[in-house]
Design a protein around this motif. Structure first.
Motif, PDB file in Angstrom:
ATOM      1  N   PHE A   1       0.674  -1.156  -0.140  1.00  0.00           N
ATOM      2  CA  PHE A   1      -0.004  -0.010  -0.091  1.00  0.00           C
ATOM      3  C   PHE A   1       0.946   1.185   0.082  1.00  0.00           C
ATOM      4  O   PHE A   1       0.796   1.972   1.030  1.00  0.00           O
ATOM      5  CB  PHE A   1      -0.811   0.204   1.285  1.00  0.00           C
ATOM      6  CG  PHE A   1      -1.789  -1.348   1.374  1.00  0.00           C
ATOM      7  CD1 PHE A   1      -2.401  -1.850   0.365  1.00  0.00           C
ATOM      8  CD2 PHE A   1      -1.895  -1.855   2.609  1.00  0.00           C
ATOM      9  CE1 PHE A   1      -3.031  -3.079   0.292  1.00  0.00           C
ATOM     10  CE2 PHE A   1      -2.466  -3.235   2.898  1.00  0.00           C
ATOM     11  CZ  PHE A   1      -3.034  -3.666   1.799  1.00  0.00           C
ATOM     12  N   GLU A   2       1.599   1.288  -1.005  1.00  0.00           N
ATOM     13  CA  GLU A   2       2.725   2.567  -1.113  1.00  0.00           C
ATOM     14  C   GLU A   2       2.209   3.270  -2.567  1.00  0.00           C
ATOM     15  O   GLU A   2       1.931   2.744  -3.561  1.00  0.00           O
ATOM     16  CB  GLU A   2       4.041   2.040  -1.096  1.00  0.00           C
ATOM     17  CG  GLU A   2       4.454   1.392   0.452  1.00  0.00           C
ATOM     18  CD  GLU A   2       5.536   0.439   0.140  1.00  0.00           C
ATOM     19  OE1 GLU A   2       5.586  -0.366  -0.913  1.00  0.00           O
ATOM     20  OE2 GLU A   2       6.509   0.158   0.663  1.00  0.00           O
ATOM     21  N   ALA A   3       2.527   4.714  -2.390  1.00  0.00           N
ATOM     22  CA  ALA A   3       2.500   5.441  -3.460  1.00  0.00           C
ATOM     23  C   ALA A   3       3.986   5.010  -4.058  1.00  0.00           C
ATOM     24  O   ALA A   3       5.089   5.188  -3.511  1.00  0.00           O
ATOM     25  CB  ALA A   3       2.325   6.787  -3.237  1.00  0.00           C
ATOM     26  N   ARG A   4       4.084   4.692  -5.395  1.00  0.00           N
ATOM     27  CA  ARG A   4       5.346   4.593  -6.144  1.00  0.00           C
ATOM     28  C   ARG A   4       5.636   5.745  -7.217  1.00  0.00           C
ATOM     29  O   ARG A   4       4.802   6.151  -7.959  1.00  0.00           O
ATOM     30  CB  ARG A   4       5.269   3.089  -6.951  1.00  0.00           C
ATOM     31  CG  ARG A   4       5.088   1.998  -6.200  1.00  0.00           C
ATOM     32  CD  ARG A   4       3.746   1.261  -6.487  1.00  0.00           C
ATOM     33  NE  ARG A   4       3.493   0.502  -5.415  1.00  0.00           N
ATOM     34  CZ  ARG A   4       4.064  -0.670  -5.289  1.00  0.00           C
ATOM     35  NH1 ARG A   4       4.605  -1.314  -6.302  1.00  0.00           N
ATOM     36  NH2 ARG A   4       3.480  -1.649  -4.409  1.00  0.00           N
ATOM     37  N   PHE A   5       6.968   6.216  -7.023  1.00  0.00           N
ATOM     38  CA  PHE A   5       7.548   7.270  -7.942  1.00  0.00           C
ATOM     39  C   PHE A   5       8.289   6.605  -8.911  1.00  0.00           C
ATOM     40  O   PHE A   5       9.065   5.948  -8.632  1.00  0.00           O
ATOM     41  CB  PHE A   5       8.103   8.213  -7.218  1.00  0.00           C
ATOM     42  CG  PHE A   5       7.065   9.227  -6.364  1.00  0.00           C
ATOM     43  CD1 PHE A   5       6.505   8.711  -5.129  1.00  0.00           C
ATOM     44  CD2 PHE A   5       7.095  10.338  -6.678  1.00  0.00           C
ATOM     45  CE1 PHE A   5       5.678   9.397  -4.352  1.00  0.00           C
ATOM     46  CE2 PHE A   5       6.259  11.100  -5.723  1.00  0.00           C
ATOM     47  CZ  PHE A   5       5.542  10.658  -4.659  1.00  0.00           C
ATOM     48  N   TYR A   6       7.870   7.051 -10.114  1.00  0.00           N
ATOM     49  CA  TYR A   6       8.619   6.609 -11.280  1.00  0.00           C
ATOM     50  C   TYR A   6       9.108   7.723 -12.024  1.00  0.00           C
ATOM     51  O   TYR A   6       8.456   8.644 -12.084  1.00  0.00           O
ATOM     52  CB  TYR A   6       8.170   5.505 -12.234  1.00  0.00           C
ATOM     53  CG  TYR A   6       7.615   4.303 -11.742  1.00  0.00           C
ATOM     54  CD1 TYR A   6       6.831   3.884 -10.692  1.00  0.00           C
ATOM     55  CD2 TYR A   6       8.173   3.348 -12.519  1.00  0.00           C
ATOM     56  CE1 TYR A   6       6.600   2.658 -10.181  1.00  0.00           C
ATOM     57  CE2 TYR A   6       7.879   1.723 -11.847  1.00  0.00           C
ATOM     58  CZ  TYR A   6       7.092   1.593 -10.921  1.00  0.00           C
ATOM     59  OH  TYR A   6       6.883   0.356 -10.438  1.00  0.00           O
ATOM     60  N   HIS A   7      10.331   7.449 -12.494  1.00  0.00           N
ATOM     61  CA  HIS A   7      10.990   8.905 -13.561  1.00  0.00           C
ATOM     62  C   HIS A   7      10.132   8.425 -14.674  1.00  0.00           C
ATOM     63  O   HIS A   7       9.914   7.571 -15.443  1.00  0.00           O
ATOM     64  CB  HIS A   7      12.133   8.631 -13.885  1.00  0.00           C
ATOM     65  CG  HIS A   7      12.748   9.812 -14.443  1.00  0.00           C
ATOM     66  ND1 HIS A   7      12.794   9.956 -15.749  1.00  0.00           N
ATOM     67  CD2 HIS A   7      13.764  10.684 -13.820  1.00  0.00           C
ATOM     68  CE1 HIS A   7      13.523  11.205 -15.911  1.00  0.00           C
ATOM     69  NE2 HIS A   7      13.675  11.679 -14.740  1.00  0.00           N
ATOM     70  N   LYS A   8       9.742   9.762 -15.420  1.00  0.00           N
ATOM     71  CA  LYS A   8       8.709   9.523 -16.479  1.00  0.00           C
ATOM     72  C   LYS A   8       9.337   9.097 -17.598  1.00  0.00           C
ATOM     73  O   LYS A   8       8.749   8.372 -18.601  1.00  0.00           O
ATOM     74  CB  LYS A   8       8.131  11.002 -16.743  1.00  0.00           C
ATOM     75  CG  LYS A   8       7.266  11.225 -17.541  1.00  0.00           C
ATOM     76  CD  LYS A   8       6.412  12.346 -17.521  1.00  0.00           C
ATOM     77  CE  LYS A   8       6.955  13.496 -18.200  1.00  0.00           C
ATOM     78  NZ  LYS A   8       6.376  14.892 -17.866  1.00  0.00           N
ATOM     79  N   ILE A   9      10.748   9.505 -17.875  1.00  0.00           N
ATOM     80  CA  ILE A   9      11.368   9.204 -19.077  1.00  0.00           C
ATOM     81  C   ILE A   9      12.017   7.937 -18.875  1.00  0.00           C
ATOM     82  O   ILE A   9      11.738   7.031 -19.832  1.00  0.00           O
ATOM     83  CB  ILE A   9      12.354  10.415 -19.332  1.00  0.00           C
ATOM     84  CG1 ILE A   9      11.819  11.673 -19.227  1.00  0.00           C
ATOM     85  CG2 ILE A   9      12.869   9.963 -20.830  1.00  0.00           C
ATOM     86  CD1 ILE A   9      10.390  11.991 -20.124  1.00  0.00           C
ATOM     87  N   PHE A  10      12.690   7.548 -17.745  1.00  0.00           N
ATOM     88  CA  PHE A  10      13.473   6.396 -17.995  1.00  0.00           C
ATOM     89  C   PHE A  10      12.835   5.319 -17.288  1.00  0.00           C
ATOM     90  O   PHE A  10      13.294   4.198 -17.076  1.00  0.00           O
ATOM     91  CB  PHE A  10      14.757   6.731 -16.951  1.00  0.00           C
ATOM     92  CG  PHE A  10      15.452   7.996 -17.628  1.00  0.00           C
ATOM     93  CD1 PHE A  10      16.150   7.573 -18.774  1.00  0.00           C
ATOM     94  CD2 PHE A  10      15.805   9.035 -16.833  1.00  0.00           C
ATOM     95  CE1 PHE A  10      16.934   8.714 -19.299  1.00  0.00           C
ATOM     96  CE2 PHE A  10      16.416   9.937 -17.241  1.00  0.00           C
ATOM     97  CZ  PHE A  10      17.087   9.883 -18.539  1.00  0.00           C
ATOM     98  N   GLU A  11      11.600   5.382 -16.971  1.00  0.00           N
ATOM     99  CA  GLU A  11      10.471   4.691 -16.485  1.00  0.00           C
ATOM    100  C   GLU A  11      11.022   3.508 -15.173  1.00  0.00           C
ATOM    101  O   GLU A  11      10.647   2.386 -15.048  1.00  0.00           O
ATOM    102  CB  GLU A  11      10.483   3.379 -17.579  1.00  0.00           C
ATOM    103  CG  GLU A  11      10.029   4.009 -19.030  1.00  0.00           C
ATOM    104  CD  GLU A  11       9.802   3.121 -20.261  1.00  0.00           C
ATOM    105  OE1 GLU A  11      10.158   1.749 -20.077  1.00  0.00           O
ATOM    106  OE2 GLU A  11       9.342   3.523 -21.418  1.00  0.00           O
ATOM    107  N   GLU A  12      12.008   3.947 -14.582  1.00  0.00           N
ATOM    108  CA  GLU A  12      12.501   3.303 -13.435  1.00  0.00           C
ATOM    109  C   GLU A  12      11.937   3.975 -12.369  1.00  0.00           C
ATOM    110  O   GLU A  12      11.704   5.119 -12.072  1.00  0.00           O
ATOM    111  CB  GLU A  12      14.084   3.522 -13.517  1.00  0.00           C
ATOM    112  CG  GLU A  12      14.869   2.677 -12.496  1.00  0.00           C
ATOM    113  CD  GLU A  12      16.313   3.047 -12.138  1.00  0.00           C
ATOM    114  OE1 GLU A  12      16.995   2.260 -12.435  1.00  0.00           O
ATOM    115  OE2 GLU A  12      16.719   4.121 -12.300  1.00  0.00           O
TER     116      GLU A  12
END
Lengths: 296, 346
Positions: B270-281
């Protein structure tokens, strides 16, 4: 006073006159400007227990300018509505609470389950440990003196000058001058208390134990005899992490003898505390704080 | 950062939305209530009462004058944000799954649910830009979705040119917002995995869809081409794009409440996940909720985000400096390069 009585016909007893007035009459808050730009505000008020309290505050006023979208500013002034109508400005504790702090810093190659957050306490401890330098008093190496490989063969630094002659005298030339240092190396048996490393250790039995933190230990004198260790700890903890508080107590009466030792984890904290607490009024006495002298 | 917990709802949150300036947060939940909050300090501004059923969706117009809500009581309602007065109520044969204003706030879209004998419909209404004006009863456009399965999410693209819909089977379709004709349909998500959310970039030229197939996809609004894919390890309920200058997407999800048995909060994901928009990581996570995240929303000014969970809480997070400073090496190089060029030109 006679006029006063006449004006308030509800009063029957003249003895009641003026007294409550005296008690409730509070001087207006006094504001004085200090040289460093701060203001000192002295207010006298009556607290919940009905006692007169004098409060001295030092205030620094700063002007913080903030730009805000006029539409946002307008909306901020809207009166609340629905169940919140008429409630004062500001978050209500029943609907709004603050969560525990979350440390969030994006990082490359993040993997779940990885410990990203470290309790601040642990971080501090690790930092302290890094700062703490262990130094052997014999060979200046980074280990405890008791673990020193030369502890049987060399005297601690500073005592090196006195010890050899001392030892020679005592030994009465039993071992040759050249072999004087060789307690365990060669020649006949030399009892431990006569070996160089142990020279005079018997006299220092009591002090030796605390010698290591002498550097960050304060001697506090003129302590009230009703003081408790906890009181002192509270005073001194403001300036840093206190590792030890020792308050000398009379064995029979259990009252303080009037002096105490306070050790800090960090010498700079101790120096600051020494400066700040010296002359601090505690109980009915004024504390005297100085660095503890080496126990001899 | 210390999150602000908003506990104005008694049941699971279904959607949270920021106003255009990011100063207000609107939240709807299954407990029939709509709440409005100040995002800066979490103070509750008020509630909009009247709905008789669980609410599924909320949206606010760009001037923060009108609020639209829709839910399981088969109504879509329009409210005045300031006073909490209900301005209009539209009734439908089935429940409303999604409401959304267009970019200019002049059109309002509502999606009805498909149920026995009823197909999914998309209704578009003209909104008179005056609080006192009478709002029209009749939709200006009605799209009956008969070829594709149930519509779950929908929204207006840039310049109100297209309506983009997400469907129960993972399909994403593009419709002409003037005529209501279907232009294209794509299947970016796994077949059978419902599209759970669709959120726009700041200029509405691209959008992100989240799905139960554990992925979120960044798609172009004109061509529906998948630009980026973000892979998570849990079914996703929501995805949001952070505005410039930061380049992140935030995904929210977690094991569905009905599938959770005795899992700990950590295992439930139950966590909010942050991804880099361009590098998809993936670059980080923010924990805190006790249940799956049903919706994540980013303030249009990019300074905070909030998440609404199955646990009934809205958590508002104001970002710390590391969030804004984080950059990949290439991004830094590019920034340096641009700065040098600027200097040369000057």
């Amino acid at each position: 006073m006679a006029a006063n009585v006449q004006n308030t016909p509800g009063r029957t007893d003249w003895a009641e006159d003026d007294e409550p007035d005296l008690a409730t009459a509070l001087p207006p808050p006094q504001i004085t400007k200090n040289k460093d730009g701060t203001e000192t505000v002295v207010t006298v008020f009556i607290n919940e227990e009905g006692k007169r309290v004098k409060r001295t505050q030092r205030i620094r006023r700063t002007v913080v300018k903030k730009k805000e979208n006029p539409r946002v500013a307008e909306r901020r002034a809207w009166p609340k509505m629905g169940p919140e109508a008429g409630k004062p400005v500001g978050p209500r504790p029943d609907t709004t609470t603050l969560g525990e702090n979350i440390i969030f810093r994006p990082q490359m190659g993040f993997k779940s389950g990885q410990v990203q957050e470290k309790a601040p306490d642990e971080e501090r401890k690790a930092e302290l440990q890094k700062k703490m330098q262990i130094k052997c008093r014999i060979c200046q190496g980074d280990h405890f003196t008791t673990k020193c490989p030369f502890k049987d063969t060399m005297a601690p630094e500073g005592e090196a000058a006195g010890a050899p002659s001392d030892l020679d005298d005592r030994m009465g030339g039993d071992t040759g001058g050249a072999g004087g240092g060789g307690g365990g190396v060669g020649g006949s048996y030399v009892p431990p208390h006569l070996r160089k490393g142990a020279a005079g250790s018997g006299e220092r039995m009591g002090g030796g134990k605390f010698e290591r933190d002498d550097l960050a230990t304060l001697r506090v004198t003129n302590v009230s005899e009703f003081a408790e260790e906890q009181d002192l700890r509270e005073i001194f903890e403001r300036w840093g992490r206190v590792t030890r508080v020792f308050l000398a107590k009379d064995r029979e009466t259990g009252r303080a003898k009037g002096f105490a030792f306070v050790s800090y984890a960090d010498r700079s904290d101790a120096a600051r505390a020494c400066e700040k607490v010296d002359g601090y009024g505690f109980g009915h006495l004024i504390l005297k704080v100085e660095f503890a002298k080496k126990a001899t | 950062m210390r999150p602000i917990l908003l506990s104005g709802h008694e049941r699971a949150l279904t959607q949270v939305k920021f106003s255009k300036e990011g100063d207000f947060i609107f939240s709807v939940s299954k407990d029939h209530n709509v709440c409005a909050w100040y995002s800066a300090n979490g103070e509750r501004f008020g509630m909009y009462k009247g709905h008789q059923g669980a609410l599924w969706s909320v949206d606010v117009d760009p001037t923060t004058t009108f609020l639209a809500t829709g839910g399981a009581d088969n109504t879509m309602r329009l409210w005045e944000v300031k006073t909490g007065k209900q301005l209009k109520q539209w009734e439908f044969p089935t429940s409303i799954r999604r409401v959304e204003f267009s970019e200019d706030g002049k059109l309002l879209l509502g999606v009805t649910e498909k149920r026995t004998g009823q197909l999914s419909n998309i209704y578009v209404y003209d909104i008179a830009q005056d609080v006192n004006a009478e709002q029209s009863d009749e939709p200006t456009l009605r799209i009956v979705v008969d070829e594709l399965p149930r519509v779950t999410v929908a929204g207006f693209s840039y310049l109100n040119r297209y309506i983009i819909t997400g469907h129960e089977n993972g399909c994403v379709a593009q419709w002409d917002a003037k005529t209501g004709e279907m232009i294209a349909d794509e299947y970016p998500h796994e077949d059978g995995a419902s599209v759970t959310d669709l959120q726009w970039s700041a200029d509405r030229t691209y959008f992100i869809t989240s799905s139960k197939d554990k992925t979120a996809k960044l798609q172009d609004a004109r061509t529906l081409k998948v630009l980026h894919t973000y892979v998570a390890d849990t079914p996703l309920n929501s995805a949001a794009i952070t505005p410039e200058p930061t380049n992140y997407v935030i995904l929210g999800g977690g094991q569905a409440a009905m599938d959770v048995t005795t899992t700990s909060a950590r295992q439930g994901k139950f966590e909010a996940r942050f991804y880099h928009k361009i590098f998809e990581e993936e670059v980080g996570r923010v924990r805190g909720h006790f249940g799956p995240l049903n919706y994540v929303a980013v303030s249009p000014d990019g300074k905070c985000y909030c998440s609404g969970g199955e646990d009934g809480y809205v958590r508002v997070h104001h970002f710390d400096p590391p969030y804004f400073d984080f950059k990949y090496e290439v991004e830094r190089e590019m920034q340096g390069h641009m700065n040098r060029r600027m200097e040369q030109e000057l």
